[in-house]
Design a protein around this motif. Structure first.
Motif, PDB file in Angstrom:
ATOM      1  N   ILE A  99       9.326 -22.628 -28.929  1.00 58.12           N
ATOM      2  CA  ILE A  99       8.264 -22.482 -29.928  1.00 58.12           C
ATOM      3  C   ILE A  99       8.583 -23.278 -31.201  1.00 58.12           C
ATOM      4  O   ILE A  99       7.677 -23.763 -31.870  1.00 58.12           O
ATOM      5  N   SER A 100       9.868 -23.422 -31.491  1.00 68.39           N
ATOM      6  CA  SER A 100      10.201 -24.168 -32.709  1.00 68.39           C
ATOM      7  C   SER A 100      10.101 -25.676 -32.492  1.00 68.39           C
ATOM      8  O   SER A 100      10.007 -26.434 -33.444  1.00 68.39           O
ATOM      9  N   ILE A 101      10.160 -26.096 -31.232  1.00 69.09           N
ATOM     10  CA  ILE A 101      10.130 -27.536 -30.990  1.00 69.09           C
ATOM     11  C   ILE A 101       8.721 -28.089 -31.205  1.00 69.09           C
ATOM     12  O   ILE A 101       8.549 -29.212 -31.658  1.00 69.09           O
ATOM     13  N   ILE A 102       7.684 -27.285 -30.889  1.00 71.52           N
ATOM     14  CA  ILE A 102       6.331 -27.843 -31.090  1.00 71.52           C
ATOM     15  C   ILE A 102       5.726 -27.487 -32.442  1.00 71.52           C
ATOM     16  O   ILE A 102       4.752 -28.107 -32.858  1.00 71.52           O
TER      17      ILE A 102
ATOM     18  N   PHE B  71      11.494 -32.042 -21.325  1.00 67.85           N
ATOM     19  CA  PHE B  71      12.555 -31.732 -20.347  1.00 67.85           C
ATOM     20  C   PHE B  71      13.046 -30.297 -20.485  1.00 67.85           C
ATOM     21  O   PHE B  71      13.450 -29.664 -19.520  1.00 67.85           O
ATOM     22  N   TYR B  72      12.949 -29.782 -21.726  1.00 69.92           N
ATOM     23  CA  TYR B  72      13.383 -28.408 -21.979  1.00 69.92           C
ATOM     24  C   TYR B  72      12.577 -27.429 -21.140  1.00 69.92           C
ATOM     25  O   TYR B  72      13.104 -26.486 -20.558  1.00 69.92           O
ATOM     26  N   SER B  73      11.277 -27.693 -21.076  1.00 73.54           N
ATOM     27  CA  SER B  73      10.390 -26.808 -20.328  1.00 73.54           C
ATOM     28  C   SER B  73      10.694 -26.865 -18.831  1.00 73.54           C
ATOM     29  O   SER B  73      10.586 -25.856 -18.125  1.00 73.54           O
TER      30      SER B  73
ATOM     31  N   GLY C 243      16.698 -17.843 -33.328  1.00 76.92           N
ATOM     32  CA  GLY C 243      15.969 -17.962 -32.059  1.00 76.92           C
ATOM     33  C   GLY C 243      15.762 -19.410 -31.681  1.00 76.92           C
ATOM     34  O   GLY C 243      15.839 -19.788 -30.506  1.00 76.92           O
ATOM     35  N   SER C 244      15.496 -20.235 -32.679  1.00 73.21           N
ATOM     36  CA  SER C 244      15.346 -21.666 -32.423  1.00 73.21           C
ATOM     37  C   SER C 244      16.673 -22.267 -31.999  1.00 73.21           C
ATOM     38  O   SER C 244      16.765 -23.009 -31.020  1.00 73.21           O
ATOM     39  N   ALA C 245      17.717 -21.905 -32.717  1.00 71.00           N
ATOM     40  CA  ALA C 245      19.025 -22.505 -32.455  1.00 71.00           C
ATOM     41  C   ALA C 245      19.593 -22.058 -31.106  1.00 71.00           C
ATOM     42  O   ALA C 245      20.066 -22.873 -30.317  1.00 71.00           O
ATOM     43  N   VAL C 246      19.521 -20.762 -30.857  1.00 73.34           N
ATOM     44  CA  VAL C 246      20.099 -20.239 -29.615  1.00 73.34           C
ATOM     45  C   VAL C 246      19.135 -20.494 -28.465  1.00 73.34           C
ATOM     46  O   VAL C 246      18.019 -19.998 -28.465  1.00 73.34           O
ATOM     47  N   GLY C 247      19.569 -21.288 -27.507  1.00 77.14           N
ATOM     48  CA  GLY C 247      18.664 -21.602 -26.401  1.00 77.14           C
ATOM     49  C   GLY C 247      19.427 -22.162 -25.223  1.00 77.14           C
ATOM     50  O   GLY C 247      20.622 -21.904 -25.049  1.00 77.14           O
ATOM     51  N   LEU C 248      18.728 -22.968 -24.438  1.00 76.01           N
ATOM     52  CA  LEU C 248      19.374 -23.614 -23.297  1.00 76.01           C
ATOM     53  C   LEU C 248      20.584 -24.405 -23.763  1.00 76.01           C
ATOM     54  O   LEU C 248      21.548 -24.582 -23.029  1.00 76.01           O
ATOM     55  N   GLY C 249      20.514 -24.889 -25.005  1.00 75.58           N
ATOM     56  CA  GLY C 249      21.625 -25.654 -25.562  1.00 75.58           C
ATOM     57  C   GLY C 249      22.921 -24.859 -25.559  1.00 75.58           C
ATOM     58  O   GLY C 249      23.992 -25.407 -25.315  1.00 75.58           O
ATOM     59  N   ASN C 250      22.833 -23.561 -25.843  1.00 76.84           N
ATOM     60  CA  ASN C 250      24.039 -22.742 -25.889  1.00 76.84           C
ATOM     61  C   ASN C 250      24.498 -22.309 -24.507  1.00 76.84           C
ATOM     62  O   ASN C 250      25.681 -22.250 -24.228  1.00 76.84           O
ATOM     63  N   ILE C 251      23.536 -21.943 -23.664  1.00 77.29           N
ATOM     64  CA  ILE C 251      23.908 -21.237 -22.436  1.00 77.29           C
ATOM     65  C   ILE C 251      23.965 -22.174 -21.239  1.00 77.29           C
ATOM     66  O   ILE C 251      24.748 -21.991 -20.330  1.00 77.29           O
TER      67      ILE C 251
ATOM     68  N   PHE D  53      23.992 -31.116 -33.115  1.00 77.73           N
ATOM     69  CA  PHE D  53      22.619 -31.244 -33.598  1.00 77.73           C
ATOM     70  C   PHE D  53      21.649 -30.472 -32.703  1.00 77.73           C
ATOM     71  O   PHE D  53      20.780 -29.754 -33.180  1.00 77.73           O
ATOM     72  N   PHE D  54      21.829 -30.660 -31.407  1.00 78.24           N
ATOM     73  CA  PHE D  54      20.887 -30.034 -30.468  1.00 78.24           C
ATOM     74  C   PHE D  54      20.933 -28.520 -30.589  1.00 78.24           C
ATOM     75  O   PHE D  54      19.911 -27.853 -30.677  1.00 78.24           O
ATOM     76  N   THR D  55      22.119 -27.967 -30.606  1.00 79.30           N
ATOM     77  CA  THR D  55      22.230 -26.508 -30.574  1.00 79.30           C
ATOM     78  C   THR D  55      21.752 -25.877 -31.880  1.00 79.30           C
ATOM     79  O   THR D  55      21.290 -24.750 -31.888  1.00 79.30           O
ATOM     80  N   LEU D  56      21.845 -26.613 -32.992  1.00 72.83           N
ATOM     81  CA  LEU D  56      21.367 -26.044 -34.258  1.00 72.83           C
ATOM     82  C   LEU D  56      19.907 -26.435 -34.531  1.00 72.83           C
ATOM     83  O   LEU D  56      19.375 -26.142 -35.599  1.00 72.83           O
ATOM     84  N   SER D  57      19.266 -27.102 -33.584  1.00 69.06           N
ATOM     85  CA  SER D  57      17.871 -27.542 -33.736  1.00 69.06           C
ATOM     86  C   SER D  57      17.685 -28.472 -34.928  1.00 69.06           C
ATOM     87  O   SER D  57      16.627 -28.471 -35.565  1.00 69.06           O
ATOM     88  N   LEU D  58      18.706 -29.272 -35.229  1.00 63.39           N
ATOM     89  CA  LEU D  58      18.645 -30.100 -36.436  1.00 63.39           C
ATOM     90  C   LEU D  58      18.173 -31.518 -36.149  1.00 63.39           C
ATOM     91  O   LEU D  58      18.260 -31.998 -35.032  1.00 63.39           O
ATOM     92  N   GLY D  59      17.688 -32.166 -37.195  1.00 58.45           N
ATOM     93  CA  GLY D  59      17.420 -33.595 -37.130  1.00 58.45           C
ATOM     94  C   GLY D  59      16.014 -33.955 -36.709  1.00 58.45           C
ATOM     95  O   GLY D  59      15.698 -35.131 -36.583  1.00 58.45           O
ATOM     96  N   MET D  60      15.157 -32.980 -36.459  1.00 56.51           N
ATOM     97  CA  MET D  60      13.790 -33.321 -36.037  1.00 56.51           C
ATOM     98  C   MET D  60      12.722 -32.528 -36.769  1.00 56.51           C
ATOM     99  O   MET D  60      11.544 -32.637 -36.451  1.00 56.51           O
ATOM    100  N   GLY D  61      13.101 -31.711 -37.727  1.00 56.91           N
ATOM    101  CA  GLY D  61      12.075 -31.025 -38.503  1.00 56.91           C
ATOM    102  C   GLY D  61      11.758 -29.613 -38.057  1.00 56.91           C
ATOM    103  O   GLY D  61      10.941 -28.938 -38.673  1.00 56.91           O
TER     104      GLY D  61
HETATM  105  N1  TRP Z   1      18.555 -25.458 -30.360  1.00 61.72           N
HETATM  106  C1  TRP Z   1      17.926 -25.167 -29.117  1.00 61.72           C
HETATM  107  C2  TRP Z   1      18.944 -24.961 -28.038  1.00 61.72           C
HETATM  108  O1  TRP Z   1      20.103 -24.973 -28.292  1.00 61.72           O
HETATM  109  C3  TRP Z   1      16.938 -26.234 -28.705  1.00 61.72           C
HETATM  110  C4  TRP Z   1      16.029 -26.635 -29.786  1.00 61.72           C
HETATM  111  C5  TRP Z   1      15.066 -25.911 -30.361  1.00 61.72           C
HETATM  112  C6  TRP Z   1      16.045 -27.857 -30.452  1.00 61.72           C
HETATM  113  N2  TRP Z   1      14.465 -26.617 -31.355  1.00 61.72           N
HETATM  114  C7  TRP Z   1      15.046 -27.809 -31.428  1.00 61.72           C
HETATM  115  C8  TRP Z   1      16.828 -28.979 -30.296  1.00 61.72           C
HETATM  116  C9  TRP Z   1      14.857 -28.876 -32.258  1.00 61.72           C
HETATM  117  C10 TRP Z   1      16.628 -30.033 -31.155  1.00 61.72           C
HETATM  118  C11 TRP Z   1      15.649 -30.000 -32.133  1.00 61.72           C
HETATM  119  O2  TRP Z   1      18.606 -24.783 -26.914  1.00 61.72           O
END
Ligand code: TRP
Length: 452
Positions: free
Chosen positions: A328-331, A110-112, A23-31, A231-239
């Protein structure tokens, strides 16, 4: 001895973690992001580099992040400094957590706003707003929306409140409940959309655009964008994945779970491409329209297709759901930190973080209209937030995570958390984390600033 559970709670099952991380990974990044960036950078060749980054950097770094989170069992800031201390290292490794919190604020704000566009399009479509649209009409519908700061603010506010409401309820009754309801729905809707694109769009043209590589159109910057997108699509690099890992049971296999999440995310990105490009190309529209791609092309395509009202509405509902389970995973990392270090209740912590990100989001949405004259490197605030986080901060976080796990932790600690059964796969992973991921990230960075 590290703790075996987090004070914030724990997923009830391994499947719940997979759903939450997916759910975190799949988001605006994918679509939204993946199709438009692939479209702008020539399609197939970009997709191939992106898939390479997913496999060689994304998957190993995801395993490293989950490993760290589960071993530390705290917010990323405290996890990193505790693990560093455990290894006899300086606590300034906590920096990884701080970079993550900063990146999280920038991303969420910006995501919001973009999630707000999606919400607005649910209503535009549902009330028949796409009916009888021509290409000028579709373009002006999008640009009129961007030109209206009050409407953008209203949708941005609604989305931020939706996000905060889930996070405030906690790990099991908030996050886990939301993903178990929304993720299956999202998948079903996506399958229906791909089926619709097969029947109604130019499916083969879409397939060819996505998969046929033309390397002559691939610049050094496109390679940076592909890595940033991974990185963005897998929600990686920020915890974000780190904190989700901190709620994972000790018994669950990190390798298998990561593979499931990465596989699902990649599948969704490709499916989104297969739902979008056949429709866009079938309607004779260009794939290279930038951030407006799905918001300009799809309404137009839906406008004269049978069932377009329903499928159009469903598409944007899908987009909102996907964005919601990501936001929800970003905050979560920052919320957990405030609860741990400031003794705030979860509700208060969530409120403060959401308010701060909401305020920053106002700067992002104003950059689309009132402040559109202010740019840096040709980008407004929203574009800058997107570019800097995805292409610089997230890969930087991923680089530091790979260095920490690959070079600073003892292999004993790493193995005792990972416990991979297959020694060959373990060696492959360790090699990717130690050498391939850090070197590739550095190399792409250097190429992009044209040092080599
Ligand atoms: N991965 C999400 C997307 O593809 C966005 C996202 C959620 C994200 N949590 C994240 C991106 C943490 C970077 C870091 O839309």
């Amino acid at each position: 001895m590290p703790a075996t559970t987090s004070i914030h709670g724990q997923w009830t099952t391994r499947l719940a973690f997979i759903l939450a991380a997916t759910g975190s990974a799949v988001g605006l990044g994918n679509i939204w992001r993946f199709p438009y960036i692939a479209g702008e950078n020539g399609g197939g060749a970009f997709v191939l580099v992106y898939l390479g980054c997913i496999l060689l950097i994304g998957l190993p770094v995801m395993m490293a992040e989950i490993l760290l989170g589960r071993r530390g069992r705290q917010s990323p800031i405290n996890t990193m400094s505790a693990l560093a201390r455990e290894e006899g290292l300086t606590r300034s490794w906590g920096m990884i957590g701080w970079i993550g919190v900063l990146a999280g604020f920038l991303i969420l704000s910006f995501y919001s706003v973009v999630a707000g566009w999606s919400l607005s399009y649910v209503f535009k479509s549902g009330t028949g707003g796409f009916m009888g649209l021509d290409s000028d009409g579709s373009e002006s519908m999008f640009s009129n929306m961007l030109a209206d700061p009050e409407a953008l603010l209203a949708w941005h506010t609604i989305f931020m409140v939706m996000t905060a409401m889930v996070v405030a309820r906690g790990v099991q009754s908030g996050l886990e409940k939301a993903v178990t309801i929304l993720m299956p729905l999202l998948f079903v809707m996506l399958v229906v959309m791909v089926g619709y694109a097969m029947v109604q769009g130019q499916f083969l043209a879409g397939l060819q655009f996505l998969l046929y590589p033309d390397f002559s159109s691939l610049s050094a910057n496109a390679v940076l964008l592909a890595m940033g997108q991974a990185f963005f699509t897998l929600s990686l690099g920020m915890g974000a994945i780190m904190i989700y890992g901190s709620y994972l049971q000790s018994e669950a296999s990190i390798a298998r779970t990561s593979a499931a999440v990465v596989g699902a995310d990649t599948l969704v990105a490709i499916m989104a491409g297969l739902a979008i490009f056949p429709i866009v190309l079938g309607a004779g529209l260009s794939a290279e329209q930038g951030p407006g791609l799905i918001f300009v092309s799809l309404p137009l395509a839906f406008s004269d297709m049978p069932g377009g009202l329903y499928f159009g509405t469903m598409f944007f509902v899908l987009l909102v759901f996907a964005a919601w389970t990501s936001a929800i995973s970003i905050i979560e990392p920052a919320v957990a930190f405030l609860v741990e270090n400031m003794g705030l209740s979860r509700v208060m912590a969530t409120s403060w973080i959401a308010i701060a990100a909401w305020l920053l989001g106002i700067a992002a949405l104003l950059s689309l209209n009132v402040w559109s004259g202010y740019t840096l490197f040709d980008m407004g605030v929203l574009d800058l937030m997107d570019y800097v986080t995805a292409n610089i901060l997230l890969p930087l976080g991923g680089f530091l995570i790979a260095i920490f796990v690959g070079w600073r932790m003892t292999e004993r600690s790493v193995q005792s958390e990972l416990r991979m059964k297959n020694p060959v796969l373990y060696q492959v992973w360790y090699f990717l984390v130690r050498f391939v991921a850090p070197v590739a990230i550095l190399f792409v960075f250097l190429r992009a600033v044209e040092l080599i």
